[in-house]
Scaffold this motif. Structure first.
Motif, short mmCIF file in Angstrom:
data_model
loop_
_atom_site.label_atom_id
_atom_site.label_comp_id
_atom_site.label_asym_id
_atom_site.label_seq_id
_atom_site.Cartn_x
_atom_site.Cartn_y
_atom_site.Cartn_z
N ARG A 17 10.28 6.20 -5.32
CA ARG A 17 9.15 5.74 -4.46
C ARG A 17 8.72 6.76 -3.41
O ARG A 17 7.80 6.49 -2.64
CB ARG A 17 9.50 4.42 -3.74
N VAL A 18 9.35 7.87 -3.30
CA VAL A 18 8.95 8.89 -2.32
C VAL A 18 8.63 10.21 -3.00
O VAL A 18 9.26 10.57 -3.99
CB VAL A 18 10.03 9.11 -1.22
N THR A 19 7.66 10.89 -2.42
CA THR A 19 7.27 12.22 -2.89
C THR A 19 7.07 13.10 -1.67
O THR A 19 6.43 12.66 -0.68
CB THR A 19 5.95 12.16 -3.68
N VAL A 20 7.60 14.30 -1.71
CA VAL A 20 7.35 15.24 -0.63
C VAL A 20 6.48 16.37 -1.17
O VAL A 20 6.70 16.87 -2.28
CB VAL A 20 8.67 15.77 -0.01
N LEU A 21 5.46 16.72 -0.40
CA LEU A 21 4.56 17.82 -0.75
C LEU A 21 4.67 18.89 0.32
O LEU A 21 4.71 18.59 1.51
CB LEU A 21 3.12 17.32 -0.83
N LEU A 22 4.72 20.13 -0.14
CA LEU A 22 4.84 21.26 0.79
C LEU A 22 3.69 22.22 0.57
O LEU A 22 3.46 22.67 -0.56
CB LEU A 22 6.18 21.98 0.56
N ASN A 23 2.96 22.53 1.63
CA ASN A 23 1.89 23.51 1.59
C ASN A 23 2.24 24.62 2.57
O ASN A 23 2.01 24.50 3.78
CB ASN A 23 0.55 22.85 1.96
N LYS A 24 2.78 25.70 2.03
CA LYS A 24 3.25 26.78 2.91
C LYS A 24 2.10 27.57 3.52
O LYS A 24 2.26 28.17 4.58
CB LYS A 24 4.17 27.72 2.11
N THR A 25 0.96 27.53 2.87
CA THR A 25 -0.20 28.28 3.37
C THR A 25 -0.60 27.79 4.76
O THR A 25 -0.91 28.58 5.65
CB THR A 25 -1.39 28.14 2.41
N VAL A 26 -0.58 26.48 4.92
CA VAL A 26 -0.97 25.90 6.21
C VAL A 26 0.22 25.32 6.94
O VAL A 26 0.06 24.62 7.95
CB VAL A 26 -2.08 24.83 6.03
N LYS A 27 1.43 25.57 6.48
CA LYS A 27 2.67 25.09 7.09
C LYS A 27 2.63 23.58 7.30
O LYS A 27 2.76 23.05 8.41
CB LYS A 27 2.95 25.83 8.40
N HIS A 28 2.43 22.89 6.20
CA HIS A 28 2.26 21.45 6.25
C HIS A 28 3.16 20.78 5.22
O HIS A 28 3.30 21.24 4.09
CB HIS A 28 0.79 21.11 5.96
N ASP A 64 0.84 -1.20 0.00
CA ASP A 64 0.00 0.00 0.00
C ASP A 64 0.87 1.25 0.00
O ASP A 64 2.08 1.19 0.27
CB ASP A 64 -0.92 0.03 1.23
N ASN A 65 0.24 2.40 -0.25
CA ASN A 65 0.95 3.67 -0.16
C ASN A 65 0.84 4.22 1.26
O ASN A 65 -0.18 4.02 1.93
CB ASN A 65 0.37 4.68 -1.15
N SER A 66 1.89 4.91 1.71
CA SER A 66 1.90 5.52 3.05
C SER A 66 1.97 7.03 2.89
O SER A 66 2.63 7.54 1.98
CB SER A 66 3.14 5.08 3.85
N ILE A 67 1.28 7.72 3.78
CA ILE A 67 1.37 9.18 3.83
C ILE A 67 1.68 9.58 5.26
O ILE A 67 0.93 9.27 6.18
CB ILE A 67 0.06 9.86 3.39
N SER A 77 4.27 16.76 3.76
CA SER A 77 3.94 15.34 3.81
C SER A 77 4.95 14.53 3.01
O SER A 77 5.57 15.02 2.08
CB SER A 77 2.52 15.08 3.29
N LEU A 78 5.08 13.28 3.44
CA LEU A 78 5.96 12.33 2.75
C LEU A 78 5.08 11.17 2.28
O LEU A 78 4.40 10.55 3.10
CB LEU A 78 7.04 11.81 3.70
N GLN A 79 5.09 10.93 1.01
CA GLN A 79 4.34 9.81 0.46
C GLN A 79 5.31 8.73 0.03
O GLN A 79 6.27 9.01 -0.68
CB GLN A 79 3.48 10.27 -0.71
N ILE A 80 5.06 7.52 0.49
CA ILE A 80 5.88 6.38 0.10
C ILE A 80 5.01 5.44 -0.71
O ILE A 80 3.97 4.96 -0.22
CB ILE A 80 6.45 5.64 1.33
N ALA A 81 5.40 5.17 -1.93
CA ALA A 81 4.63 4.29 -2.80
C ALA A 81 5.03 2.84 -2.57
O ALA A 81 6.20 2.53 -2.29
CB ALA A 81 4.86 4.68 -4.25
#
Lengths: 116, 112
Positions: free
Chosen positions: B61-72, B17-20, B74-78
């Motif tokens: 297999r990894v993706t990092v997402l950055l949302n500066k608006t909400v200071k968040h 499965d994918n992890s977030i 995430s790391l997604q592992i496929a």
């Protein structure tokens, strides 16, 4: 070959004693760091040295004294050990000081200190 | 599955499965963010980083997402594998001295 090495791996000692932890990196990096990780896995920087010069000292008690004899070594000496000093101490290094500007920090395996 | 990484929660994921893994950072002036993986008995290991002028970066297999608006962050592992089991830390870098501040970590358990 281990890039960042620390000795000892485990250290058990009595309150009030003085102890040292050694760190060596063979990566040719200019910057070295000491971190403390508590029982809840929280990692906090203690010191940062660049070319043997102290850059960061994060409100660490003066019982803790880092010593950098050369760029490849950053030792941590702790005087009058207290129960609250029990933690895992990690050494790290990076190529240049600007630790965030693409300069990955490479961590050692940690030294597990237990003060009784 | 998802988790919020402020306390050291545990995220259990089935193999394949994918992890977030999520992280809330504190300093809106932070200009660089890093994800580290720490396996049991070892030091943290760099996984992936992202600069504040980006909102997404992909690795193997990894993706990092950055949302500066909400200071968040995430790391997604496929296609999560048993070898991905570890504690994952986000870290933010800020200030003239480029100080690295670690988040509290999230433990990922992969169920075979």
């Amino acid at each position: 070959d281990t890039a960042v090495s620390q000795t000892p791996k485990y250290l058990v000692t009595q309150m009030g004693n003085d102890k040292s932890i050694k760190c060596e990196q063979n990566l040719g990096h200019d910057t070295m760091y000491w971190y403390k990780q508590d029982s809840k896995k929280f990692l906090k920087i203690m010191f940062s040295y660049n070319n043997k010069e102290l850059i960061i000292n994060e409100t660490v008690p003066n019982r803790f004294s880092p010593k950098s004899p050369d760029k490849a070594h950053l030792n941590l000496h702790i005087n009058s050990l207290e129960l609250g000093d029990s933690a895992v101490y990690f050494c790290a290094s990076s190529k240049r000081y600007h630790g965030g500007s693409g300069e990955t920090q490479y961590f050692g395996p940690g030294t597990r200190l237990l003060v009784l | 599955g998802e988790s919020v990484g402020l306390h050291l929660p545990t995220l259990s994921v089935q193999e394949g499965d994918n992890s977030i893994i999520n992280c809330a950072y504190s300093n809106s002036a932070s200009d660089y963010f890093i994800w580290y993986k720490q396996e049991s008995g070892k030091g943290p290991q760099f996984i992936i980083d992202i600069r504040s002028n980006m909102d997404k970066r992909q690795g193997q297999r990894v993706t990092v997402l950055l949302n500066k608006t909400v200071k968040h962050l995430s790391l997604q592992i496929a296609a999560t594998q048993p070898g991905d089991s570890a504690v994952y830390f986000c870290a933010e870098v800020s200030g003239g001295y480029q100080k690295v501040t670690f988040g509290t970590g999230t433990k990922l358990q992969v169920i075979p």
